[in-house]
Design an enzyme around this catalytic site. Structure first.
Site, PDB file in Angstrom:
ATOM      1  N   LYS A   9     -10.182  24.577  -1.505  1.00 47.76           N
ATOM      2  CA  LYS A   9     -10.931  25.033  -0.398  1.00 47.76           C
ATOM      3  C   LYS A   9     -12.030  26.109  -1.086  1.00 47.76           C
ATOM      4  O   LYS A   9     -11.672  26.299  -2.369  1.00 47.76           O
ATOM      5  CB  LYS A   9     -10.339  25.815   0.839  1.00 47.76           C
ATOM      6  N   TYR A  49     -12.453  18.851  10.715  1.00 51.63           N
ATOM      7  CA  TYR A  49     -11.381  19.519  11.768  1.00 51.63           C
ATOM      8  C   TYR A  49     -11.641  19.459  13.228  1.00 51.63           C
ATOM      9  O   TYR A  49     -11.165  20.309  14.112  1.00 51.63           O
ATOM     10  CB  TYR A  49     -11.669  21.007  11.328  1.00 51.63           C
ATOM     11  N   ASN A 112      -7.406  30.052   2.857  1.00 50.46           N
ATOM     12  CA  ASN A 112      -5.860  29.973   2.369  1.00 50.46           C
ATOM     13  C   ASN A 112      -6.038  28.778   1.276  1.00 50.46           C
ATOM     14  O   ASN A 112      -4.960  28.386   0.826  1.00 50.46           O
ATOM     15  CB  ASN A 112      -4.814  29.719   3.475  1.00 50.46           C
ATOM     16  N   HIS A 115      -6.061  22.536   1.588  1.00 49.09           N
ATOM     17  CA  HIS A 115      -5.665  21.782   2.836  1.00 49.09           C
ATOM     18  C   HIS A 115      -4.598  20.801   2.527  1.00 49.09           C
ATOM     19  O   HIS A 115      -5.183  20.056   1.354  1.00 49.09           O
ATOM     20  CB  HIS A 115      -7.105  21.372   3.410  1.00 49.09           C
ATOM     21  N   GLU A 126      -7.493  11.173   6.717  1.00 47.11           N
ATOM     22  CA  GLU A 126      -8.292  12.301   6.014  1.00 47.11           C
ATOM     23  C   GLU A 126      -8.598  11.669   4.480  1.00 47.11           C
ATOM     24  O   GLU A 126      -9.598  12.031   4.118  1.00 47.11           O
ATOM     25  CB  GLU A 126      -7.326  13.490   5.767  1.00 47.11           C
TER      26      GLU A 126
END
Ligand code: CDP
Ligand code: MG
Length: 136
Positions: A9, A49, A112, A115, A126
Site C-alpha cells: 500500500k 474495494y 496498514n 492488502h 483481485e
C-alpha cells in the site's frame, strides 16, 4: 499450488519498504510470479474495494489507496492465500502479532501497509483486477 494477490500500500511504498516486504514473502517460501508499480485513481480504488462500499471507513480507505503508488503482485505457493494472511497479520496493527508485516511495519488501521486476498474467490477476482491475463 495456489495464487493470491498482495498489494504493497502507499504508506509502505512511500517509506521504501517494498524490498522489506518482498523479502518477507520470499522468506516464507512463496514465489512472486507477477508484479506491477502503479497508481490507482479514486474511482479505481472504489471499484477494487467495492465490497466495503457504504462502510464508515470506505472513503478514508479509497482516498488513501489512491494517494500514492502501490505495488500489486501475484504470489504463488502451497496454501498461499492463508499463508499470506498469516504473514501480514490482523487488519488493525494494534491487534496483530509481533513478527507479522502489519505489527512490524504498519502505521495505523487504515495505513496498514499491505492488502491480501482472503478467499479463493476473492483471490481470483483481485488477481484479474490488476493482471487480466493471469492464469488462476
Ligand atoms: O485488509 P483486510 O482484509 O485485513 O481488512 P478489511 O476488513 O477487508 O478492510 C480493508 C481495509 O480497510 C483494511 O486493510 C484497512 O486498510 C481499512 N480499514 C480501516 O481503515 N478501518 C477499519 N475499521 C477497517 C478496515
Ligand atoms: Mg479484506
Amino acid at each position: 499450488m495456489e495464487k493470491t494477490l498482495l498489494i504493497i500500500k502507499p504508506d509502505a511504498v512511500e517509506r521504501s519498504l517494498i524490498g522489506e516486504i518482498i523479502r518477507r514473502i520470499e522468506s516464507a517460501r512463496l514465489k512472486i510470479v507477477n508484479l506491477r508499480y502503479m497508481k490507482m485513481t479514486k474511482s479505481v480504488a472504489e471499484d477494487f474495494y467495492e465490497v466495503h462500499r457504504g462502510k464508515p471507513f470506505y472513503d478514508e480507505l479509497t482516498n488513501f489507496m489512491s494517494s500514492g503508488a502501490i505495488v500489486p503482485m501475484v504470489v504463488m505457493g502451497d496454501n498461499a492465500i492463508s499463508g499470506i494472511r498469516e504473514l501480514i497479520g490482523k487488519t488493525n496493527p494494534a491487534e496483530a502479532h509481533p513478527g507479522t508485516i502489519r505489527y512490524d511495519l504498519a502505521v495505523s488501521h487504515t495505513k496498514n501497509s499491505v492488502h491480501a486476498s482472503d478467499s479463493p474467490a476473492n483471490a481470483e477476482r483481485e488477481i484479474h483486477f490488476f493482471f487480466p491475463k493471469e492464469q488462476v
